[in-house]
Design a protein around this motif. Structure first.
Motif, PDB file in Angstrom:
ATOM      1  N   LYS A 104      -9.630  -1.812   3.286  1.00 11.30           N
ATOM      2  CA  LYS A 104      -9.131  -0.691   2.495  1.00 11.30           C
ATOM      3  C   LYS A 104      -7.633  -0.831   2.238  1.00 11.30           C
ATOM      4  O   LYS A 104      -7.154  -0.607   1.113  1.00 11.30           O
ATOM      5  CB  LYS A 104      -9.423   0.626   3.227  1.00 11.30           C
ATOM      6  CG  LYS A 104      -8.849   1.877   2.566  1.00 11.30           C
ATOM      7  CD  LYS A 104      -9.529   2.190   1.255  1.00 11.30           C
ATOM      8  CE  LYS A 104      -9.045   3.506   0.693  1.00 11.30           C
ATOM      9  NZ  LYS A 104      -9.645   3.810  -0.638  1.00 11.30           N
ATOM     10  N   ASP A 151      -6.630   8.546  -0.133  1.00  5.61           N
ATOM     11  CA  ASP A 151      -6.655   7.257   0.563  1.00  5.61           C
ATOM     12  C   ASP A 151      -6.216   7.417   2.014  1.00  5.61           C
ATOM     13  O   ASP A 151      -6.831   6.852   2.928  1.00  5.61           O
ATOM     14  CB  ASP A 151      -5.735   6.250  -0.143  1.00  5.61           C
ATOM     15  CG  ASP A 151      -6.174   5.951  -1.559  1.00  5.61           C
ATOM     16  OD1 ASP A 151      -7.380   5.713  -1.768  1.00  5.61           O
ATOM     17  OD2 ASP A 151      -5.304   5.959  -2.456  1.00  5.61           O
ATOM     18  N   ALA A 158      -0.968   4.264  -2.105  1.00  4.95           N
ATOM     19  CA  ALA A 158      -1.916   5.128  -1.396  1.00  4.95           C
ATOM     20  C   ALA A 158      -1.687   6.599  -1.719  1.00  4.95           C
ATOM     21  O   ALA A 158      -0.579   7.120  -1.568  1.00  4.95           O
ATOM     22  CB  ALA A 158      -1.787   4.905   0.109  1.00  4.95           C
ATOM     23  N   GLU A 209      -7.058  -3.599  -0.255  1.00  3.41           N
ATOM     24  CA  GLU A 209      -7.379  -3.123  -1.607  1.00  3.41           C
ATOM     25  C   GLU A 209      -6.267  -2.228  -2.154  1.00  3.41           C
ATOM     26  O   GLU A 209      -5.963  -2.260  -3.353  1.00  3.41           O
ATOM     27  CB  GLU A 209      -8.706  -2.380  -1.594  1.00  3.41           C
ATOM     28  CG  GLU A 209      -9.907  -3.280  -1.362  1.00  3.41           C
ATOM     29  CD  GLU A 209     -11.195  -2.500  -1.170  1.00  3.41           C
ATOM     30  OE1 GLU A 209     -11.116  -1.262  -1.007  1.00  3.41           O
ATOM     31  OE2 GLU A 209     -12.265  -3.131  -1.178  1.00  3.41           O
ATOM     32  N   LEU A 210      -5.641  -1.439  -1.274  1.00  2.62           N
ATOM     33  CA  LEU A 210      -4.556  -0.554  -1.704  1.00  2.62           C
ATOM     34  C   LEU A 210      -3.301  -1.323  -2.094  1.00  2.62           C
ATOM     35  O   LEU A 210      -2.409  -0.766  -2.724  1.00  2.62           O
ATOM     36  CB  LEU A 210      -4.224   0.454  -0.594  1.00  2.62           C
ATOM     37  CG  LEU A 210      -5.247   1.577  -0.400  1.00  2.62           C
ATOM     38  CD1 LEU A 210      -4.935   2.372   0.862  1.00  2.62           C
ATOM     39  CD2 LEU A 210      -5.255   2.497  -1.621  1.00  2.62           C
ATOM     40  N   THR A 233      -8.886   9.031   4.010  1.00  4.93           N
ATOM     41  CA  THR A 233      -9.954   8.071   4.311  1.00  4.93           C
ATOM     42  C   THR A 233      -9.563   7.165   5.463  1.00  4.93           C
ATOM     43  O   THR A 233     -10.361   6.926   6.382  1.00  4.93           O
ATOM     44  CB  THR A 233     -10.269   7.219   3.067  1.00  4.93           C
ATOM     45  OG1 THR A 233     -10.766   8.065   2.024  1.00  4.93           O
ATOM     46  CG2 THR A 233     -11.310   6.155   3.383  1.00  4.93           C
ATOM     47  N   ALA A 272       0.820  -1.211   0.000  1.00  5.31           N
ATOM     48  CA  ALA A 272       0.000   0.000   0.000  1.00  5.31           C
ATOM     49  C   ALA A 272       0.855   1.262   0.000  1.00  5.31           C
ATOM     50  O   ALA A 272       0.407   2.319  -0.475  1.00  5.31           O
ATOM     51  CB  ALA A 272      -0.928  -0.005   1.209  1.00  5.31           C
TER      52      ALA A 272
END
Length: 217
Positions: free
Chosen positions: A135, A102, A98, A138-139, A105, A94
């Motif tokens: 999250k 991101d 990111a 996903e990153l 968030t 990530a």
């Protein structure tokens, strides 16, 4: 209903019953009965059960059928051992992916998780906590890692490893800060330590006979 959507619906419903305790360990899952009850073809149920077998929620016994598998603290801790490795790698990856939005968030999620925990809103806290980790996964932008994480994430839905909200908050912040500053080694280390902390809590609760499954669906 499209075949893929139907299969996911059936899988999610059977999964819900298992994780909530509605379907007990050792219970036989009849494909014919489930197909009739859920209004789908037996083939759809069969495919759904195959997915749940891969997730470790059911077991198939030759010539006897498919049964709800036994889930205990030891099994959950095995999942956390895998989670430690995968989420450490996700945090590392990530770092290179990111963006500012991101990070913003992740910070907002961290603050909200802490606030909800302080308000004893356990279901909301657990749900957002899972979203926070999802999250980061996903990153990673790694589709295989994302797929592998599905197993322990499903088992993790059964568990609320209660720890001090302040401790979790600080751990989350350290992970986000490492990702923000692109410190890959530190991001991985912090992510792994965070998961280890939860696993050690589960192991302690199990030793003291205090560990109970609590579906956080």
């Amino acid at each position: 209903m499209k075949a893929k959507v139907a299969r996911h619906h059936v899988r999610d419903e059977i999964q819900r019953r298992i994780l909530s305790g509605e379907s007990k360990a050792g219970e036989r899952l009849s494909q014919q009965s489930l197909a009739r009850e859920l209004g789908v073809a037996q083939g759809t149920v069969r495919e759904s059960l195959l997915e749940l077998h891969w997730l470790g929620l059911v077991e198939s016994v030759d010539h006897l059928g498919v049964f709800v598998d036994k889930l205990d603290a030891s099994r959950i801790c095995e999942a956390y051992q895998i989670r430690e490795v995968l989420e450490g790698q996700a945090a590392r990856l990530a770092c290179g992916n990111a963006g500012r939005a991101d990070i913003a968030t992740l910070r907002e999620m961290t603050e909200t998780i802490f606030r909800l925990a302080q308000e004893n809103k356990n279901t909301e806290t657990a749900s957002l906590d899972r979203a926070f980790h999802m999250k980061i996964i996903e990153l990673s932008r790694n589709s295989i890692l994302l797929r592998l994480s599905e197993t322990y994430r499903v088992l993790g839905m059964m568990v609320r490893a209660f720890r001090e909200p302040k401790v979790i908050y600080e751990e989350h912040l350290r992970i986000v800060e490492a990702i923000e500053h692109n410190f890959a080694d530190e991001a991985e280390r912090q992510a792994r330590q965070h998961v280890v902390g939860a696993r050690l809590m589960i192991e302690q609760q199990a030793r003291e006979g205090k560990f109970v499954f609590s579906w956080a669906g």
